[in-house]
Write a protein that holds these residues in place. Structure first.
Motif, short mmCIF file in Angstrom:
data_model
loop_
_atom_site.label_atom_id
_atom_site.label_comp_id
_atom_site.label_asym_id
_atom_site.label_seq_id
_atom_site.Cartn_x
_atom_site.Cartn_y
_atom_site.Cartn_z
N ASP A 1 7.82 4.32 -12.18
CA ASP A 1 7.16 3.06 -12.54
C ASP A 1 7.77 1.88 -11.76
OD1 ASP A 1 5.40 4.23 -14.30
OD2 ASP A 1 6.72 3.97 -16.05
N GLY A 2 9.08 1.91 -11.56
CA GLY A 2 9.75 0.87 -10.78
C GLY A 2 9.29 0.86 -9.34
N LEU A 3 9.13 2.05 -8.75
CA LEU A 3 8.65 2.15 -7.38
C LEU A 3 7.20 1.68 -7.26
CD1 LEU A 3 10.18 5.58 -6.28
CD2 LEU A 3 10.85 3.31 -5.52
N ARG A 4 6.41 2.04 -8.26
CA ARG A 4 5.00 1.59 -8.26
C ARG A 4 4.94 0.06 -8.37
NH1 ARG A 4 2.86 6.25 -12.20
NH2 ARG A 4 2.43 7.81 -10.60
N ALA A 5 5.76 -0.52 -9.19
CA ALA A 5 5.78 -1.98 -9.35
C ALA A 5 6.19 -2.65 -8.04
CB ALA A 5 6.74 -2.36 -10.48
N LYS A 6 7.21 -2.09 -7.36
CA LYS A 6 7.63 -2.65 -6.07
C LYS A 6 6.52 -2.52 -5.04
CE LYS A 6 12.63 -2.04 -6.22
NZ LYS A 6 13.78 -1.37 -5.61
N ARG A 7 5.84 -1.37 -5.01
CA ARG A 7 4.74 -1.16 -4.07
C ARG A 7 3.63 -2.17 -4.33
NH1 ARG A 7 1.64 4.24 -4.57
NH2 ARG A 7 0.76 3.05 -6.27
N THR A 8 3.28 -2.38 -5.59
CA THR A 8 2.23 -3.33 -5.95
C THR A 8 2.63 -4.75 -5.54
OG1 THR A 8 1.60 -1.93 -7.81
CG2 THR A 8 0.82 -4.21 -7.86
N ALA A 9 3.90 -5.09 -5.76
CA ALA A 9 4.38 -6.43 -5.38
C ALA A 9 4.32 -6.60 -3.86
CB ALA A 9 5.80 -6.64 -5.89
N MET A 10 4.71 -5.58 -3.11
CA MET A 10 4.66 -5.66 -1.65
C MET A 10 3.22 -5.74 -1.15
SD MET A 10 7.71 -3.07 -0.53
CE MET A 10 7.58 -3.43 1.21
N GLN A 11 2.33 -4.99 -1.78
CA GLN A 11 0.93 -5.04 -1.39
C GLN A 11 0.34 -6.44 -1.67
OE1 GLN A 11 -0.67 -1.73 -3.59
NE2 GLN A 11 -0.51 -0.34 -1.84
N ALA A 12 0.75 -7.03 -2.79
CA ALA A 12 0.28 -8.38 -3.12
C ALA A 12 0.76 -9.38 -2.07
CB ALA A 12 0.75 -8.77 -4.51
N LYS A 13 2.02 -9.25 -1.65
CA LYS A 13 2.56 -10.13 -0.61
C LYS A 13 1.79 -9.98 0.69
CE LYS A 13 7.42 -11.01 -1.10
NZ LYS A 13 8.76 -10.56 -0.74
N ILE A 14 1.53 -8.74 1.07
CA ILE A 14 0.80 -8.46 2.31
C ILE A 14 -0.63 -9.00 2.21
CG2 ILE A 14 -0.16 -6.62 3.75
CD1 ILE A 14 2.42 -5.03 3.12
N ALA A 15 -1.28 -8.80 1.07
CA ALA A 15 -2.65 -9.30 0.87
C ALA A 15 -2.68 -10.82 0.97
CB ALA A 15 -3.19 -8.84 -0.47
N THR A 16 -1.69 -11.48 0.38
CA THR A 16 -1.61 -12.94 0.44
C THR A 16 -1.43 -13.40 1.88
OG1 THR A 16 -0.62 -12.98 -1.77
CG2 THR A 16 -0.34 -14.95 -0.42
N ILE B 1 -2.32 -11.77 4.62
CA ILE B 1 -3.58 -11.50 5.34
C ILE B 1 -4.61 -12.58 5.02
CG2 ILE B 1 -5.56 -9.92 5.45
CD1 ILE B 1 -3.53 -7.61 5.15
N GLN B 2 -4.69 -13.00 3.77
CA GLN B 2 -5.63 -14.06 3.38
C GLN B 2 -5.26 -15.38 4.06
OE1 GLN B 2 -5.34 -14.01 -0.87
NE2 GLN B 2 -6.82 -12.34 -1.10
#
Length: 130
Positions: free
Chosen positions: A4-19, A21-22
């Motif tokens: 769950d911790g790894l998934r949370a980190k992955r989601t946070a990193m994806q959010a940063k990357i998406a931001t 890119i936007q």
């Protein structure tokens, strides 16, 4: 736990990357719009510069309106040319008014029998730019 911790980190990193890119996308769109506006302003400036030395009042009016619509007077590079074109338009309109007045006076003098009035009207008509 760990998954769950790894998934949370992955989601946070994806959010940063998406931001990021936007943000880059907004910058690209803004630069493209700025380029398009610059092209429009440049075309309006060229049309106005081409119409300024001429004698065609309507063409100059149209060019000035196009330049004003493009926001040319708001930019230092275009302000001087815009002012010059407006001054030229005022000059052409004054000349046109003087020609019309001279023409009307000449027509009235031709219809009458007063020779000095006819001479004065003829001199005024000759002095007007044709």
């Amino acid at each position: 736990g760990v998954l769950d911790g790894l998934r949370a980190k992955r989601t946070a990193m994806q959010a940063k990357i998406a931001t990021e890119i936007q943000r880059v996308g907004r910058g690209l769109v803004a630069r493209a719009k700025a380029r398009e506006l610059r092209k429009i302003r440049e075309a309006a400036l060229q049309a106005m510069v081409a119409a300024t030395p001429g004698e065609d009042i309507e063409a100059l009016r149209t060019a000035i309106k196009g330049a004003k619509d493009a926001g040319l007077p708001n930019y230092p590079a275009g302000k001087a040319k815009f002012d010059e074109a407006e001054k030229r338009l005022a000059t052409l309109e004054a000349e046109l008014k003087a020609r019309k007045e001279a023409e009307a006076a000449l027509e009235a003098a031709v219809a009458g029998t007063d020779i000095p009035a006819l001479e004065a009207a003829l001199k005024k008509a000759v002095d007007c730019k044709s």
